[in-house]
Design an enzyme around this catalytic site. Structure first.
Site, mmCIF file in Angstrom:
data_model
loop_
_atom_site.group_PDB
_atom_site.id
_atom_site.type_symbol
_atom_site.label_atom_id
_atom_site.label_comp_id
_atom_site.label_asym_id
_atom_site.label_seq_id
_atom_site.Cartn_x
_atom_site.Cartn_y
_atom_site.Cartn_z
ATOM 1 C CG HIS A 342 88.902 -8.787 9.556
ATOM 2 N ND1 HIS A 342 87.631 -8.570 10.037
ATOM 3 C CD2 HIS A 342 89.158 -7.743 8.711
ATOM 4 C CE1 HIS A 342 87.145 -7.440 9.520
ATOM 5 N NE2 HIS A 342 88.050 -6.938 8.706
ATOM 6 N NE ARG A 377 90.300 -6.699 3.693
ATOM 7 C CZ ARG A 377 89.553 -5.919 4.480
ATOM 8 N NH1 ARG A 377 89.222 -4.695 4.101
ATOM 9 N NH2 ARG A 377 89.131 -6.360 5.652
HETATM 10 C C1 LIG Z 1 82.902 -7.025 11.224
HETATM 11 C C2 LIG Z 1 83.484 -6.734 9.874
HETATM 12 C C3 LIG Z 1 83.824 -5.437 9.532
HETATM 13 C C4 LIG Z 1 84.349 -5.158 8.270
HETATM 14 N N1 LIG Z 1 84.600 -3.860 7.937
HETATM 15 C C5 LIG Z 1 85.003 -3.579 6.669
HETATM 16 C C6 LIG Z 1 85.130 -2.231 6.233
HETATM 17 O O1 LIG Z 1 84.864 -1.288 6.971
HETATM 18 N N2 LIG Z 1 85.549 -2.012 4.953
HETATM 19 C C7 LIG Z 1 85.858 -3.021 4.077
HETATM 20 O O2 LIG Z 1 86.228 -2.760 2.937
HETATM 21 N N3 LIG Z 1 85.719 -4.305 4.482
HETATM 22 C C8 LIG Z 1 85.287 -4.604 5.730
HETATM 23 N N4 LIG Z 1 85.139 -5.899 6.112
HETATM 24 C C9 LIG Z 1 85.338 -6.948 5.102
HETATM 25 C C10 LIG Z 1 84.158 -6.949 4.153
HETATM 26 O O3 LIG Z 1 82.986 -6.669 4.874
HETATM 27 C C11 LIG Z 1 83.997 -8.284 3.443
HETATM 28 O O4 LIG Z 1 85.198 -8.725 2.909
HETATM 29 C C12 LIG Z 1 82.981 -8.128 2.315
HETATM 30 O O5 LIG Z 1 81.781 -7.615 2.838
HETATM 31 C C13 LIG Z 1 82.741 -9.456 1.649
HETATM 32 O O6 LIG Z 1 81.602 -9.338 0.845
HETATM 33 P P1 LIG Z 1 81.072 -10.595 0.067
HETATM 34 O O7 LIG Z 1 79.852 -10.158 -0.651
HETATM 35 O O8 LIG Z 1 82.179 -11.198 -0.694
HETATM 36 O O9 LIG Z 1 80.701 -11.644 1.227
HETATM 37 P P2 LIG Z 1 79.608 -11.563 2.399
HETATM 38 O O10 LIG Z 1 79.122 -10.215 2.628
HETATM 39 O O11 LIG Z 1 80.181 -12.311 3.547
HETATM 40 O O12 LIG Z 1 78.398 -12.411 1.815
HETATM 41 C C14 LIG Z 1 78.509 -13.786 1.574
HETATM 42 C C15 LIG Z 1 77.164 -14.291 1.118
HETATM 43 O O13 LIG Z 1 77.305 -15.604 0.598
HETATM 44 C C16 LIG Z 1 76.265 -16.420 1.083
HETATM 45 N N5 LIG Z 1 76.749 -17.797 0.990
HETATM 46 C C17 LIG Z 1 77.861 -18.345 1.532
HETATM 47 N N6 LIG Z 1 77.956 -19.640 1.191
HETATM 48 C C18 LIG Z 1 76.880 -19.925 0.407
HETATM 49 C C19 LIG Z 1 76.410 -21.090 -0.233
HETATM 50 N N7 LIG Z 1 77.073 -22.248 -0.147
HETATM 51 N N8 LIG Z 1 75.265 -21.019 -0.936
HETATM 52 C C20 LIG Z 1 74.559 -19.857 -1.027
HETATM 53 N N9 LIG Z 1 74.961 -18.722 -0.426
HETATM 54 C C21 LIG Z 1 76.103 -18.758 0.273
HETATM 55 C C22 LIG Z 1 75.980 -15.906 2.467
HETATM 56 O O14 LIG Z 1 74.703 -16.293 2.887
HETATM 57 C C23 LIG Z 1 76.110 -14.394 2.214
HETATM 58 O O15 LIG Z 1 74.899 -13.893 1.676
HETATM 59 C C24 LIG Z 1 84.592 -6.205 7.355
HETATM 60 C C25 LIG Z 1 84.271 -7.508 7.701
HETATM 61 C C26 LIG Z 1 83.713 -7.783 8.939
HETATM 62 C C27 LIG Z 1 83.364 -9.187 9.271
#
Ligand SMILES: Cc1cc2nc3c(=O)[nH]c(=O)nc-3n(C[C@H](O)[C@H](O)[C@H](O)COP(=O)(O)OP(=O)(O)OC[C@H]3O[C@@H](n4cnc5c(N)ncnc54)[C@H](O)[C@@H]3O)c2cc1C
Length: 502
Positions: A342, A377
């Site tokens: 997750h 976490r």
């Molecule tokens: C189903 C689910 C439910 C969840 N529920 C919760 C919740 O209720 N509360 C909570 O706190 N957390 C929750 N989490 C965890 C949380 O959603 C994530 O940890 C958080 O959204 C991560 O955000 P982020 O912006 O770091 O990454 P992400 O939202 O995953 O975004 C990553 C971005 O990076 C881009 N990317 C990746 N590699 C590259 C590259 N090489 N070049 C250019 N772009 C790239 C992708 O296209 C995407 O736009 C959940 C996760 C999941 C999967």
């Protein structure tokens, strides 16, 4: 001719971490935001439960949130970063609301809060019931559309950092037409999300390959806590299903659901008498794993049949409808669930302003290791980390803006093979290996075997240089997998989500 683009700031990733950072950067700065898929994909869009935050600024409750976070994290957390996380939660929620995010409210206009595992108080804000991520991200994208200083590039993937003398200068990107683009900037922010794609079953998108972490590591940037991969206890179970899997939010247990083994017996009292189903995720996942082993089964059940259909359709509309489409009425039937990958608690090491060990390079969100999650976490602290540290990174960049200048760099002469291999069998083997040897329970021999398999892939992939998304994703998967295995081998002590049977 090499295509070159210049920005003040480049952000890789358009999840909550990337977009919120971009929106908090001064509107006089030219920002390039790159996402490797469409902007509406990625974990942030799928978040269900919500965002943990003490919005009434009650010092005792903030202290309790801090203690709950440390307790869930096995006290392995960075205490300074954790203090910042809980103390700056409220003001960032206010900021989100000012940007246009609408959280669920009672009929008299008060924010509604729920409970999740490891929290002693109801402090989780949500939107659209169990559709928080989608609601928050849709509102933020509307704000992004209005910002002329931010240019968004979809389906453009960052593959390597450009750097000199431990100073980041930009990123090499594969654009939509599979051409290489050199993107130069004064500040580069990694916000590339998690690593779920390296496991067989995950709540993440398959493309969550740990790109930012692997890219940084290849450039000599420090990463930490990689052994702490969080396995969510309740992924929806379907026989033989692999890949991205639907999550049954922790909030369902928060609203009273109980876990039963395949014989229908409640079992959490055997593992955590005090907190039962609301113990932190590491405890619940390890308990389910043990129960599945003892009952020769590959799943357990979640039971919330004591709640009415009317309540469940309102509180969990997304989950209710998903299950109904799979022949399960959660107001009458048990829900089959099993643990799955997750969340990555570790990642690119940062300080409390998002600086990494490379000058001009920042990391934020799931790809970063601020240390707030420790060894496990606490539920709903991840979206919170994205906003609290996204804001800090943006403010730091705004402060340094007067020093920005045009980047002059001699571009490397990289020689790529332009072959379209898909590396499918390697990816499958990486996922099989991680599930077999580097899952909830880990043993020395298993980790050594995994090391042998994955290290060979890293070496073999390192000998070639194929210019394709598939190649880089596979290389990143292998490198992140190896980082996790090495950290797990080096750490003999069971703590949080790192459980060593020996
Ligand atoms: C189903 C689910 C439910 C969840 N529920 C919760 C919740 O209720 N509360 C909570 O706190 N957390 C929750 N989490 C965890 C949380 O959603 C994530 O940890 C958080 O959204 C991560 O955000 P982020 O912006 O770091 O990454 P992400 O939202 O995953 O975004 C990553 C971005 O990076 C881009 N990317 C990746 N590699 C590259 C590259 N090489 N070049 C250019 N772009 C790239 C992708 O296209 C995407 O736009 C959940 C996760 C999941 C999967």
């Amino acid at each position: 001719m090499k295509e070159i683009r210049q920005f003040d700031v480049v952000i890789l990733g358009g999840g909550l971490a990337g977009i919120y950072t971009a929106l908090n950067i001064d509107s006089t700065l030219h920002v390039g935001l790159f996402v490797k898929d469409e902007l509406n994909l990625g974990s942030s869009n799928m978040a269900q439960g919500g965002i943990a935050a003490e919005v009434k600024f009650d010092p005792e409750k903030i202290e309790e949130h801090y203690e709950d976070t440390l307790r869930a994290g096995g006290y392995h957390n960075n205490t300074e970063a954790t203090k910042i996380l809980v103390e700056e939660a409220g003001k960032n929620i206010e900021n989100l609301i000012n940007i246009g995010v609408e959280f669920d409210k009672t009929s008299d206009g008060k924010l509604v809060t729920t409970l999740e595992g490891g929290h002693r108080s109801r402090r989780i804000l949500h939107a659209g019931g169990d559709d928080t991520g989608n609601h928050v991200m849709t509102d933020l994208r509307k704000a992004l559309d209005k910002r002329e200083n931010i240019e968004v590039f979809e389906n453009e993937m960052g593959i390597e950092l450009l750097h000199n003398n431990n100073k980041a200068l930009g990123v090499i990107v594969i654009n939509k037409n599979n051409e290489e683009v050199y993107v130069l900037a004064n500040k580069i922010v990694l916000a590339t999300g998690g690593i779920g794609g390296i496991y067989k079953r995950t709540t993440n998108e398959k493309f969550a390959c740990g790109d930012g972490i692997a890219m940084a590591y290849r450039s000599g940037v420090k990463c930490s806590d990689m052994e702490y991969v969080q396995f969510h206890p309740t992924g929806f179970y379907e026989e033989d299903k692999i890949g991205k899997t639907f999550l049954i939010s922790e909030a369902v247990r928060g609203e009273g659901a109980i876990l039963r083994n395949i014989n229908g017996e409640r079992f959490m009292q055997k593992y955590d008498k005090e907190r039962m189903e609301l113990a932190p995720r590491d405890v619940v996942s390890q308990s389910i794993n043990r129960e599945m082993f003892d009952t020769w089964s590959d799943h357990v059940y979640l039971d919330i049949t004591h709640k009415s259909k009317d309540y469940l359709t309102k509180r969990f509309p997304t989950i209710y409808n998903f299950l109904l489409n799979h022949g399960i009425d959660m107001s009458k039937d048990y829900i089959p669930v099993a643990p799955l990958e997750h969340f990555m608690c570790g990642g690119v090491t940062t300080d409390t302003l998002g600086h990494t060990s490379m000058e001009n390079l920042y990391a934020v969100g799931e790809c970063a290791c601020t240390g707030v999650h420790g060894a496990n976490r606490l539920a709903s602290n991840s979206l919170l980390e994205c906003i609290v540290f996204g804001k800090r990174v943006a403010e730091e960049i705004n402060k340094l803006a007067p020093t920005f200048k045009k980047i002059d760099v001699i571009l490397p002469d990289l020689v790529f093979t332009h072959e379209l291999f898909n590396f499918r069998s390697i990816r499958e083997d990486i996922r099989d290996t991680m599930n077999k040897y580097v899952f909830i329970v880990r043993k020395q021999e298993g980790l050594e075997e995994a090391y042998k398999i994955i290290n060979k892939y890293v070496e073999d992939l390192g000998k070639i240089n194929v210019f394709s998304r598939y190649y880089y994703e596979t290389l990143n998967m292998a490198q992140c997998a190896l980082l996790i295995i090495k950290a797990a081998l080096d750490n003999k002590k069971s703590l949080g989500c790192h459980f060593r049977l020996d």
